[in-house]
Design a protein around this motif. Structure first.
Motif, PDB file in Angstrom:
ATOM      1  N   ARG A  55       0.826  -1.208   0.000  1.00  0.00           N
ATOM      2  CA  ARG A  55       0.000   0.000   0.000  1.00  0.00           C
ATOM      3  C   ARG A  55       0.860   1.258   0.000  1.00  0.00           C
ATOM      4  N   ASP A  56       1.847   1.306   0.877  1.00  0.00           N
ATOM      5  CA  ASP A  56       2.668   2.511   1.004  1.00  0.00           C
ATOM      6  C   ASP A  56       3.459   2.789  -0.273  1.00  0.00           C
ATOM      7  N   VAL A  57       3.959   1.742  -0.918  1.00  0.00           N
ATOM      8  CA  VAL A  57       4.694   1.931  -2.171  1.00  0.00           C
ATOM      9  C   VAL A  57       3.764   2.455  -3.258  1.00  0.00           C
ATOM     10  N   VAL A  58       2.559   1.915  -3.334  1.00  0.00           N
ATOM     11  CA  VAL A  58       1.602   2.340  -4.365  1.00  0.00           C
ATOM     12  C   VAL A  58       1.212   3.805  -4.188  1.00  0.00           C
ATOM     13  N   ILE A  59       0.972   4.231  -2.958  1.00  0.00           N
ATOM     14  CA  ILE A  59       0.506   5.606  -2.740  1.00  0.00           C
ATOM     15  C   ILE A  59       1.662   6.595  -2.601  1.00  0.00           C
ATOM     16  N   GLY A  60       2.899   6.107  -2.611  1.00  0.00           N
ATOM     17  CA  GLY A  60       4.055   6.998  -2.513  1.00  0.00           C
ATOM     18  C   GLY A  60       4.400   7.424  -1.110  1.00  0.00           C
ATOM     19  N   ALA A  61       3.945   6.651  -0.120  1.00  0.00           N
ATOM     20  CA  ALA A  61       4.294   6.954   1.282  1.00  0.00           C
ATOM     21  C   ALA A  61       5.620   6.277   1.600  1.00  0.00           C
ATOM     22  N   VAL A  62       6.687   6.883   1.095  1.00  0.00           N
ATOM     23  CA  VAL A  62       8.015   6.265   1.249  1.00  0.00           C
ATOM     24  C   VAL A  62       8.931   7.175   2.068  1.00  0.00           C
ATOM     25  N   LEU A 105      -7.721  -8.191  10.593  1.00  0.00           N
ATOM     26  CA  LEU A 105      -8.300  -7.959   9.264  1.00  0.00           C
ATOM     27  C   LEU A 105      -9.187  -6.722   9.274  1.00  0.00           C
ATOM     28  N   GLY A 106     -10.050  -6.624  10.286  1.00  0.00           N
ATOM     29  CA  GLY A 106     -10.946  -5.475  10.366  1.00  0.00           C
ATOM     30  C   GLY A 106     -10.201  -4.164  10.526  1.00  0.00           C
ATOM     31  N   LEU A 107      -9.223  -4.144  11.410  1.00  0.00           N
ATOM     32  CA  LEU A 107      -8.459  -2.917  11.642  1.00  0.00           C
ATOM     33  C   LEU A 107      -7.656  -2.512  10.406  1.00  0.00           C
ATOM     34  N   PHE A 108      -7.026  -3.477   9.747  1.00  0.00           N
ATOM     35  CA  PHE A 108      -6.142  -3.157   8.638  1.00  0.00           C
ATOM     36  C   PHE A 108      -6.906  -2.734   7.392  1.00  0.00           C
ATOM     37  N   CYS A 109      -8.072  -3.338   7.134  1.00  0.00           N
ATOM     38  CA  CYS A 109      -8.823  -2.917   5.948  1.00  0.00           C
ATOM     39  C   CYS A 109      -9.307  -1.479   6.107  1.00  0.00           C
ATOM     40  N   VAL A 110      -9.654  -1.098   7.332  1.00  0.00           N
ATOM     41  CA  VAL A 110     -10.089   0.277   7.594  1.00  0.00           C
ATOM     42  C   VAL A 110      -8.904   1.238   7.522  1.00  0.00           C
ATOM     43  N   LYS A 115      -5.724   5.537   4.812  1.00  0.00           N
ATOM     44  CA  LYS A 115      -4.423   6.075   4.401  1.00  0.00           C
ATOM     45  C   LYS A 115      -4.385   6.316   2.900  1.00  0.00           C
ATOM     46  N   ALA A 116      -4.962   5.397   2.116  1.00  0.00           N
ATOM     47  CA  ALA A 116      -5.004   5.588   0.669  1.00  0.00           C
ATOM     48  C   ALA A 116      -5.807   6.837   0.314  1.00  0.00           C
ATOM     49  N   HIS A 117      -6.924   7.037   0.995  1.00  0.00           N
ATOM     50  CA  HIS A 117      -7.749   8.213   0.737  1.00  0.00           C
ATOM     51  C   HIS A 117      -7.024   9.489   1.133  1.00  0.00           C
ATOM     52  N   GLU A 118      -6.288   9.427   2.234  1.00  0.00           N
ATOM     53  CA  GLU A 118      -5.526  10.600   2.690  1.00  0.00           C
ATOM     54  C   GLU A 118      -4.501  11.024   1.637  1.00  0.00           C
ATOM     55  N   GLY A 120      -4.891  10.968  -1.509  1.00  0.00           N
ATOM     56  CA  GLY A 120      -5.534  11.495  -2.693  1.00  0.00           C
ATOM     57  C   GLY A 120      -6.172  10.493  -3.625  1.00  0.00           C
ATOM     58  N   LEU A 121      -6.225   9.228  -3.269  1.00  0.00           N
ATOM     59  CA  LEU A 121      -6.865   8.248  -4.136  1.00  0.00           C
ATOM     60  C   LEU A 121      -8.376   8.337  -4.025  1.00  0.00           C
ATOM     61  N   GLY A 122      -9.051   7.929  -5.099  1.00  0.00           N
ATOM     62  CA  GLY A 122     -10.506   7.901  -5.103  1.00  0.00           C
ATOM     63  C   GLY A 122     -11.037   6.792  -4.219  1.00  0.00           C
ATOM     64  N   LEU A 123     -12.351   6.753  -4.084  1.00  0.00           N
ATOM     65  CA  LEU A 123     -12.957   5.814  -3.145  1.00  0.00           C
ATOM     66  C   LEU A 123     -12.738   4.364  -3.564  1.00  0.00           C
ATOM     67  N   VAL A 124     -12.902   4.066  -4.864  1.00  0.00           N
ATOM     68  CA  VAL A 124     -12.732   2.682  -5.317  1.00  0.00           C
ATOM     69  C   VAL A 124     -11.291   2.224  -5.108  1.00  0.00           C
ATOM     70  N   ALA A 125     -10.335   3.065  -5.514  1.00  0.00           N
ATOM     71  CA  ALA A 125      -8.921   2.718  -5.325  1.00  0.00           C
ATOM     72  C   ALA A 125      -8.580   2.580  -3.850  1.00  0.00           C
ATOM     73  N   SER A 126      -9.185   3.399  -3.022  1.00  0.00           N
ATOM     74  CA  SER A 126      -8.933   3.307  -1.584  1.00  0.00           C
ATOM     75  C   SER A 126      -9.434   1.982  -1.016  1.00  0.00           C
ATOM     76  N   VAL A 127     -10.604   1.532  -1.499  1.00  0.00           N
ATOM     77  CA  VAL A 127     -11.135   0.242  -1.064  1.00  0.00           C
ATOM     78  C   VAL A 127     -10.199  -0.890  -1.485  1.00  0.00           C
ATOM     79  N   VAL A 128      -9.707  -0.821  -2.723  1.00  0.00           N
ATOM     80  CA  VAL A 128      -8.788  -1.853  -3.218  1.00  0.00           C
ATOM     81  C   VAL A 128      -7.539  -1.919  -2.346  1.00  0.00           C
ATOM     82  N   LEU A 129      -7.003  -0.750  -1.992  1.00  0.00           N
ATOM     83  CA  LEU A 129      -5.802  -0.754  -1.157  1.00  0.00           C
ATOM     84  C   LEU A 129      -6.117  -1.128   0.292  1.00  0.00           C
ATOM     85  N   GLY A 130      -7.346  -0.881   0.728  1.00  0.00           N
ATOM     86  CA  GLY A 130      -7.756  -1.383   2.036  1.00  0.00           C
ATOM     87  C   GLY A 130      -7.738  -2.905   2.062  1.00  0.00           C
TER      88      GLY A 130
END
Length: 224
Positions: A55-62, A105-110, A115-118, A120-130
């Protein structure tokens, strides 16, 4: 709006707890595969940290949080030591481990969706990364252990679906500006409950209609 409504210290320790429980499943698989202690540590690290790293690599949180907070890195090592010495006892409390795994599982998907939404990703992409945050480590674990990932096997109780449910609820709450500590924990609890129900009642995803597969059927009761 604060994207992380929980106190940062509380969130940090929840993350550590989730990583630890996921890492136990990786170390246990290594024991079943007759890996040595190094192999156990590798599978524990990959299982605990793999989803968050992806997730962090995809969203650029490096650099990813796993490389900036040694607590994230040490938790799987502690899980490895725990399983190395106590794996017969850990195997016997497998049902309890499944409960904690469902909580992780519950904590990490949320958390992954937030974090993905923070970033700048859209809602669908954020769900995928969740979903990737919650299940990615398990997929990497199975690939390294030369197994078909549990996420793709029909004979395993639902895992991706509970994560998608929790991540989707989180995304909808973000979209409505209704995410707070209470609703965030409600989304995590929803994924947790769906996963426990899947374990209790053996819920599985449907397979292709009128399939004609030559793959041998597993023995009854072989699901996770």
């Amino acid at each position: 709006m604060n994207q992380y409504p929980l106190d940062p210290d509380v969130q940090h320790w929840l993350d550590i707890a989730g990583i630890f429980v996921f890492a136990i499943s990786g170390a246990l698989l290594a024991v079943r595969k007759n890996f040595d202690v190094f192999g156990m540590a590798v599978l524990a690290e990959v299982t605990g940290l793999g989803g968050g790293l992806f997730r962090d690599v995809v969203i650029g949180a490096v650099p990813p949080a796993a490389f900036t907070d040694l607590g994230y890195f040490h938790a799987p090592l502690i899980a490895t030591v725990f399983v190395f010495f106590l794996h017969p006892q850990v195997e016997r409390i497998n049902k309890a481990i499944n409960v904690f795994d469902a909580a992780g599982l519950g904590l990490f998907c949320v958390a992954g969706t937030m974090k993905a939404h923070e970033y700048g990703l859209g809602l669908v992409a954020s769900v995928v990364l969740g979903l990737a945050t919650a299940a990615g480590g398990g997929v990497l674990r199975d690939v390294l252990a030369n197994e078909v990932p549990s996420l793709l096997r029909w004979d395993r109780d639902l895992y991706a679906v509970p994560a998608i449910v929790g991540a989707t609820m989180t995304a909808l709450l973000l979209n409505e500006g209704a995410l707070n500590a209470g609703t965030m924990l409600l989304a995590a609890a929803l994924a947790f409950v769906v996963r426990l129900l899947a374990l209790r009642f053996g819920w599985r995803a449907p397979r292709a209609w009128h399939r004609r597969s030559t793959v041998e059927e597993p023995e009854p009761g072989s699901g996770a």
